[in-house]
Design an enzyme around this catalytic site. Sequence first.
Site, PDB file in Angstrom:
ATOM      1  N   LEU A 197       0.834  -1.199   0.000  1.00 50.54           N
ATOM      2  CA  LEU A 197       0.000   0.000   0.000  1.00 50.54           C
ATOM      3  C   LEU A 197       0.869   1.250   0.000  1.00 50.54           C
ATOM      4  CD1 LEU A 197      -2.851   1.194   0.140  1.00 50.54           C
ATOM      5  CD2 LEU A 197      -2.619   1.201   2.624  1.00 50.54           C
ATOM      6  N   TYR A 198       1.996   1.197   0.692  1.00 53.04           N
ATOM      7  CA  TYR A 198       2.925   2.336   0.672  1.00 53.04           C
ATOM      8  C   TYR A 198       3.307   2.679  -0.765  1.00 53.04           C
ATOM      9  CZ  TYR A 198       7.419   4.760   0.907  1.00 53.04           C
ATOM     10  OH  TYR A 198       8.449   5.644   0.715  1.00 53.04           O
ATOM     11  N   ALA A 199       3.739   1.669  -1.531  1.00 49.60           N
ATOM     12  CA  ALA A 199       4.128   1.903  -2.919  1.00 49.60           C
ATOM     13  C   ALA A 199       2.953   2.419  -3.740  1.00 49.60           C
ATOM     14  CB  ALA A 199       4.672   0.614  -3.528  1.00 49.60           C
TER      15      ALA A 199
END
Length: 340
Positions: free
Chosen positions: A151-153
């Site tokens: 999700l960060y990416a």
Amino acid sequence: MRILVTGTAGFIGFHLARRLLRDGHDVTGIDGMTSYYDVTLKQKRHAMLREFERFTCNEFMLEDAQAMENAFTRCNPELVVHLAAQAGVRYSIENPGTYISANLIGTYNVLEQARQCQPAHLMIASTSSVYGASKDVPFSESQRCDHPLSLYAATKKATEELAHSYSHIWKLPVTAFRFFTVYGPWGRPDMALFKFTANTLAGRPIDVYNNGNMERDFTYIDDLVEAICLLSQKPPRGPGESDPGASPVAPYRVINIGNSHPVSLMAFIEAIEKALGQPCIRNYMPMQPGDVPRTWADCSALQALTGFRPATPVQAGVDAFVEWYRQYYRAPQTTIAKQQ
């Protein structure tokens, strides 16, 4: 110049703001002082920046649209460098909402204010994580990045796309730079170098993911700051530019900032052992969800634009971090002979 930097109490933002202040610029800093890691470390970074007369400190969350508008209005920046974000691949699994709030809503607020004040250049931090598990190495800005593994990416790729749309509609010059595993003094406690150093000095084991079968393109903080400063003077002009990350329809580009030399995790651990003068106790672990086995930056576009390419050797960078760590935490020198 009048420069607004978000994330000035963070690792990269602190180093960049200090460099800009030393160069004589007026810097307005913004940071939410979140508790993702030790707030005391962030407070000390901001305290050091406050020693400069040209530094204006703001502490509020990126999601606070009114506070963001007030800061932009007071500063009227000629350059904006948006570094603040919720970082970390593993933390995004446990706290996904934090990433949506900080990285998407926070970046939207920055973009809205930049649209209104029209700085000469808006620079936005992205990450090598957007390349996912691509086997096409080294990673080039011309590659498609459609399959993020965390999700960060995903949120960082989304900020790139948001920025591109603003650049296209409002003719706002934007550079999105993709960092590759930045490390150095004043680094983040959640990063491997910090954790490995702290655990080893305390006699605790270190977690070595994927059984050590990983490679990272480690980028020393001073090299990163130099690249950002040089790129700040090179705002995209618009359609027609030939560099790999340039947009065909907007004054927008993405660009890698890395050392262009992947180092194995085991070699990185050996560099830490050498700097500390004692061995690390290894606890081998499987690959973490959302992580990638290798990163490797193609920095030919950076070099073509600026004439600069990061090149600090990993051992030199690790040595500098360990020296800072010992001073900051007053960690005792080990009596164990250094590993060869």
